[in-house]
Write a protein that holds these residues in place. Sequence first.
Motif, PDB file in Angstrom:
ATOM      1  N   ILE A 152       0.838  -1.197   0.000  1.00 39.96           N
ATOM      2  CA  ILE A 152       0.000   0.000   0.000  1.00 39.96           C
ATOM      3  C   ILE A 152       0.875   1.250   0.000  1.00 39.96           C
ATOM      4  CG2 ILE A 152      -1.666   1.351   1.348  1.00 39.96           C
ATOM      5  CD1 ILE A 152      -2.892  -1.315   2.257  1.00 39.96           C
ATOM      6  N   GLY A 153       1.996   1.175   0.712  1.00 40.98           N
ATOM      7  CA  GLY A 153       2.912   2.312   0.742  1.00 40.98           C
ATOM      8  C   GLY A 153       3.462   2.641  -0.633  1.00 40.98           C
ATOM      9  N   ARG A 156       0.769   4.180  -2.692  1.00 33.73           N
ATOM     10  CA  ARG A 156       0.583   5.555  -2.206  1.00 33.73           C
ATOM     11  C   ARG A 156       1.588   6.505  -2.842  1.00 33.73           C
ATOM     12  NH1 ARG A 156       2.115   7.604   2.889  1.00 33.73           N
ATOM     13  NH2 ARG A 156       2.630   5.513   3.626  1.00 33.73           N
ATOM     14  N   GLN A 157       2.822   6.057  -2.988  1.00 33.67           N
ATOM     15  CA  GLN A 157       3.830   6.911  -3.617  1.00 33.67           C
ATOM     16  C   GLN A 157       3.519   7.146  -5.093  1.00 33.67           C
ATOM     17  OE1 GLN A 157       8.050   6.519  -2.416  1.00 33.67           O
ATOM     18  NE2 GLN A 157       7.379   4.715  -1.285  1.00 33.67           N
ATOM     19  N   GLY A 160       0.530   9.535  -5.164  1.00 32.75           N
ATOM     20  CA  GLY A 160       0.978  10.874  -4.790  1.00 32.75           C
ATOM     21  C   GLY A 160       1.665  11.575  -5.952  1.00 32.75           C
ATOM     22  N   PRO A 167       2.606  12.055  -0.640  1.00 35.11           N
ATOM     23  CA  PRO A 167       2.110  10.693  -0.450  1.00 35.11           C
ATOM     24  C   PRO A 167       1.689  10.391   0.988  1.00 35.11           C
ATOM     25  CG  PRO A 167       4.117  10.680  -1.756  1.00 35.11           C
ATOM     26  CD  PRO A 167       3.961  12.073  -1.212  1.00 35.11           C
ATOM     27  N   VAL A 172      -4.175  11.516   0.047  1.00 31.16           N
ATOM     28  CA  VAL A 172      -3.555  10.482  -0.790  1.00 31.16           C
ATOM     29  C   VAL A 172      -3.737   9.111  -0.157  1.00 31.16           C
ATOM     30  CG1 VAL A 172      -1.381   9.623  -1.731  1.00 31.16           C
ATOM     31  CG2 VAL A 172      -1.935  12.059  -1.891  1.00 31.16           C
ATOM     32  N   ARG A 173      -3.655   9.027   1.155  1.00 31.56           N
ATOM     33  CA  ARG A 173      -3.884   7.735   1.819  1.00 31.56           C
ATOM     34  C   ARG A 173      -5.285   7.214   1.507  1.00 31.56           C
ATOM     35  NH1 ARG A 173      -0.070   6.738   6.060  1.00 31.56           N
ATOM     36  NH2 ARG A 173       1.275   8.538   6.422  1.00 31.56           N
ATOM     37  N   THR A 176      -5.601   6.168  -2.092  1.00 32.33           N
ATOM     38  CA  THR A 176      -4.912   4.897  -2.279  1.00 32.33           C
ATOM     39  C   THR A 176      -5.783   3.735  -1.831  1.00 32.33           C
ATOM     40  OG1 THR A 176      -2.746   5.925  -2.000  1.00 32.33           O
ATOM     41  CG2 THR A 176      -2.881   3.550  -1.635  1.00 32.33           C
TER      42      THR A 176
END
Length: 229
Positions: A152-153, A156-157, A160, A167, A172-173, A176
């Motif tokens: 997920i991270g 997210r990037q 973003g 991000p 953005v979270r 995502t």
Amino acid sequence: MTDEQTQSNRAEITREKLLSAALDVFGRYGFDGTSTRQLSEAAGVNLQAIPYYFGSKEGLYVATAEYLVTRIERHVGGLRQRIGARLMELASAGEALSEEEARLFLTDMAMTMVSLFVSKESEPWARFIIREQMEPTEAFARVYRGLMGPMIGIVRQMIGAILGEDPASEHVRLRTLAFVGNIMVFRVAHAAVLAQMEWQSVGPEQLQTLRNLVAELVGLLEPTKGHRR
């Protein structure tokens, strides 16, 4: 092969049998609804193998979560490493990921995810994870730290970069999570998807339709007025 190597191979085979069976049985019946006898019979091993290799049913349950992470990592690990390496390369050069490259990476990830989610192999994984979503235990913590959080991270990037936002921002979270949810529905609501689409199953033709759809979802990602940095 030495006796020690033979014993080691047998031990690894027994562990693999238990973990594979546990992933299915725990997913179907939950931790409380599963007995050690069910687990040993499903694996085709002696009942004493559970305390011998895992200490207890609880130990096997946590080990099953870690096993699940390794199984999924076989499918997504290469892509994750490739994207991570690119992000590190850009960071070391003091550069940011371009929107174009972010869309390409995100499309690649989304297509990989939807292909995995609709596969027969992912059925027991989904049962196990869904149960842990409802009542999280240490098993969820292992799955989240080992796989879900990092994946997920990375998404997210990418999002973003596409939206031109931080991000780490709340917006953005949320975007995502909404994006990932649009893909996960094809597993967690699999029966409803088949009924709505009037498909008997997801074969090569249906899978290509879904892959085209997630590429379309990436293309629809656009900055929201008032949120672009």
